[in-house]
Scaffold this active site. Structure first.
Site, PDB file in Angstrom:
ATOM      1  N   TYR A 152       0.848  -1.188   0.000  1.00 57.51           N
ATOM      2  CA  TYR A 152       0.000   0.000   0.000  1.00 57.51           C
ATOM      3  C   TYR A 152       0.883   1.238   0.000  1.00 57.51           C
ATOM      4  CZ  TYR A 152      -3.444   3.427   1.658  1.00 57.51           C
ATOM      5  OH  TYR A 152      -4.262   4.521   1.787  1.00 57.51           O
ATOM      6  N   ASP A 254       9.575   3.486   0.124  1.00 57.89           N
ATOM      7  CA  ASP A 254       8.452   4.140   0.781  1.00 57.89           C
ATOM      8  C   ASP A 254       8.576   3.854   2.280  1.00 57.89           C
ATOM      9  OD1 ASP A 254       6.127   5.080   1.804  1.00 57.89           O
ATOM     10  OD2 ASP A 254       4.792   4.011   0.428  1.00 57.89           O
ATOM     11  N   LYS A 281       3.521  10.048   8.276  1.00 58.18           N
ATOM     12  CA  LYS A 281       3.193   9.592   9.639  1.00 58.18           C
ATOM     13  C   LYS A 281       4.025  10.253  10.738  1.00 58.18           C
ATOM     14  CE  LYS A 281       1.037   5.464   7.909  1.00 58.18           C
ATOM     15  NZ  LYS A 281      -0.401   5.525   7.893  1.00 58.18           N
TER      16      LYS A 281
END
Ligand SMILES: Cc1ncc(COP(=O)(O)O)c(C=O)c1O
Length: 441
Positions: A152, A254, A281
């Protein structure tokens, strides 16, 4: 306990949330703005968070191992971060120009992550991966990107492919087919996305070599985070680095989730230097954030001097001063000792869960690195997305609801993160609660 018994208990505890959800559905499809956080019949409404806990609209406290999907590494409302955000807010919420806070956070991150020669901020991890992919295309002049099955990377078109496909529709394990993960993707997205099998270095090399002339980037979450925290096999990332380097393909790490596993992220822990890195995040201290950066020659496409940038990167709230201040306060609290503590919490949890599953002869496993963990309801060797699919598809939801009823919050798929607000007793509470949930089954 059957799933409906867990559900009935949840319904009985969350009447105020149910009422709020009913109001919400009148003005939002399904009642909210975030697909990830919805679950049937309705998610509980959060009222506040403090330290390791969140309280819902009915006043129920839950020990929070979700941490806004791994973002809240210091726990909820840490005083230094709240103070930094408040002080920034008092000076103005956002401006049509850069602020000094942006430089300071970029300095912190580029010092921690040597592969970030230069970088820019966005408002989300989605925008970060979107820009990294665009930068790779601009730099190489090639159209395609490769990503892993089960990975994801946010919700822009180019990465909404093969995130959680039904294997029956997704081709052979070693040669997965691109499968749309959303309605509304233009067909060209599937034509320009190459899907790779996680942890199969030989198959990945073959696919990458075959596509090399058209491949701008290989995008990789080094932990396959949302896919279940399945760490890379020995030599796997090294092989990806070697084959991408050989063919002039941009290797993008990522690290939106994986930055939290070490001072310099997964690239430090695994000893790999990617060409570009995306972040999100934890780097915003709980406020909306994303960032991307890496090789200065690739990032130069964003340089607006001398005739204008080759890639336009606007964003009304990019690098907003509240996020920059909260992010810097968070990273400053993440000392080397803090990582040792986070690792110890994660080890304690994984060790306790493994002993519990063995003692109760349950079909299950726990994976993870550092403060991250993921529960899996299969006993198959866990290597890739397909092997991590639960044998009993209801099991993750049953455990998620059971834990909610026990006062523990995880993600629905079983991914969790320990925070620095947690104690050893909190970890033991998780293990004991899981034992009670499994005993009810
Ligand atoms: C690895 C990874 N990349 C990108 C994203 C997208 O980040 P955001 O939700 O901030 O858009 C996520 C979010 O969970 C993620 O886990």
């Amino acid at each position: 306990m059957a799933i409906d018994k867990e559900l009935n208990e949840y319904l009985a505890k969350t009447s105020r949330s149910r009422a709020l959800h009913e109001e919400a559905t009148a003005v939002m499809p399904g009642g909210n703005s975030r697909t990830t956080t919805f679950f049937d019949p309705y998610p509980f409404y959060v009222q506040r968070g403090q330290g390791a806990y969140v309280w819902d609209a009915d006043g129920v406290a839950r020990l929070d191992f979700n941490g806004n999907y791994t973002s809240l590494i210091l726990g909820h409302a840490p005083p230094d971060v709240v103070k930094a955000a408040q002080e920034a807010a008092a000076l103005g919420m956002s401006f049509p120009g850069p602020t000094e806070q942006e430089i300071r956070l970029a300095e912190i991150l580029t010092r921690r992550i040597p592969s970030l020669q230069t970088m820019r901020f966005t408002n989300s991890g989605t925008e970060a991966t979107m820009n990294a992919v665009r930068a790779a295309r601009a730099f190489t002049g090639r159209p395609k990107i490769a990503k892993f099955e089960g990975a994801y990377h946010g919700t822009h078109d180019w990465v909404m492919v093969s995130v959680s496909p039904d294997p029956r529709a997704a081709g052979g394990r070693r040669h997965p087919k691109p499968v749309a993960w959303s309605a509304g993707l233009p067909p060209t997205v599937l034509k320009h996305t190459v899907v790779l099998p996680w942890n199969d270095a030989e198959a990945c090399t073959q696919i990458i070599e075959k596509e090399a002339a058209n491949l701008a980037a290989v995008l990789v979450d080094p932990l396959l985070g949302i896919g279940g925290i399945l760490p890379p096999a020995d030599g796997f990332l090294e092989q990806l680095r070697a084959v991408t380097e050989q063919h002039g393909i941009v290797l993008i790490f990522d690290e939106v989730i994986s930055l939290r596993i070490a001072w310099g992220g997964a690239q430090e822990r695994f000893g790999i230097r990617p060409d570009l890195t995306t972040l999100g995040k934890i780097v915003g201290g709980g406020l909306p954030v994303g960032a991307f950066g890496g090789r200065a020659d690739i990032m130069a496409a964003y340089d607006p001097r001398r005739g204008g940038a080759r890639i336009s990167h606007g964003g009304t709230f990019n690098a907003n001063p509240l996020t920059m201040a909260a992010g810097a306060a968070t990273l400053n609290a993440l000392t080397p000792e803090a990582y040792t503590r986070l690792d110890a919490l994660g080890e304690r949890l994984r060790g306790g869960v493994t002993r519990l599953l063995m003692a109760t002869r349950r079909r299950g496993q726990v994976t993870g690195v550092g403060s991250l963990f993921c529960l899996h309801w299969t006993s198959a060797p866990l290597t890739d997305y397909r092997s991590s699919r639960p044998k009993d598809p209801e099991a993750p939801t049953r455990v998620f609801l059971g834990l909610l009823n026990e006062g523990i919050l995880l993600t629905q798929r079983g991914l969790g993160a320990c925070s620095l607000a947690m104690t050893d007793e909190d970890i033991d509470r998780f293990i004991n609660a899981l034992a009670r949930v499994l005993a009810r089954e």
